[in-house]
Design an enzyme around this catalytic site. Structure first.
Site, short mmCIF file in Angstrom:
data_model
loop_
_atom_site.label_atom_id
_atom_site.label_comp_id
_atom_site.label_asym_id
_atom_site.label_seq_id
_atom_site.Cartn_x
_atom_site.Cartn_y
_atom_site.Cartn_z
N CYS A 7 0.87 -1.18 0.00
CA CYS A 7 0.00 0.00 0.00
C CYS A 7 0.91 1.23 0.00
CB CYS A 7 -0.99 -0.02 1.16
SG CYS A 7 -0.30 0.19 2.80
N ARG A 13 -3.71 -0.58 5.29
CA ARG A 13 -4.24 -1.66 4.46
C ARG A 13 -3.31 -2.86 4.33
NH1 ARG A 13 -5.44 2.06 -0.60
NH2 ARG A 13 -3.61 3.05 0.29
N ASP A 122 -8.25 3.72 1.03
CA ASP A 122 -7.34 3.96 2.15
C ASP A 122 -8.13 4.45 3.35
OD1 ASP A 122 -5.25 4.56 3.83
OD2 ASP A 122 -4.20 5.85 2.40
#
Length: 162
Positions: A7, A13, A122
């Site tokens: 990420c 994440r 996100d």
């Protein structure tokens, strides 16, 4: 098998995907799966986000010891499969390792799922509910990923004549 999740900051994440993948592999009896995560713009050594730690813990997953790390060629070479949270993460990995097996996490969602295109949003800066939505999306996609591996494995065994 070595799985690498990518990420941006490696505090939300991808660490959640890493611990979810470990849990899913364990639940399926896949002891030979190693998981790691990294960020395209990570500040090395940062802990996972507070809400991410809380949501993971609520589901029996541990992010307390996670520390962020930057995406590197060494990690990409270690990985058998690289999964970006968004297409931009997959492209960043592909620039460093153009021949690697690279996917976007949402590729493994059911085709009719509302998030099957566009990547995993996100949750950074969001509340626990936002992180829970992210965790649920990651878990569903992770199940799809492992289901695809199971299907490939069954097809390989059936096709081998054994």
């Amino acid at each position: 098998m070595n799985l690498l999740f990518v990420c941006t900051g490696n505090i939300c994440r991808s660490p959640m995907a890493e611990v979810i993948a470990r849990a899913e592999a364990g639940a399926r009896g896949w002891g030979e799966v190693s998981c790691a995560s990294a960020g395209t713009f990570a500040f090395p050594g940062q802990p996972a986000s507070g809400p991410g730690i809380a949501v993971a813990a609520a589901h029996g997953l541990d992010l307390a010891e996670h520390r962020s790390r930057e995406l590197s060629l060494e990690l990409l070479e270690w990985a058998d499969v690289i999964i970006g949270m968004e297409a931009s993460h997959a492209r960043a990995a592909a620039r460093l390792a153009p021949d690697a097996a690279i996917h976007v996490m949402t590729d493994f969602l059911p085709a009719d799922h509302e998030r099957s295109v566009g990547g995993v949003p996100d949750p950074y800066g969001g509340d626990v509910e936002t992180y829970e939505e992210t965790r649920a999306l990651l878990r569903l996609a992770m199940r799809g990923f492992f289901d695809a591996l199971d299907e490939d494995e069954r097809g390989g065994r059936e096709g081998s004549g054994s």
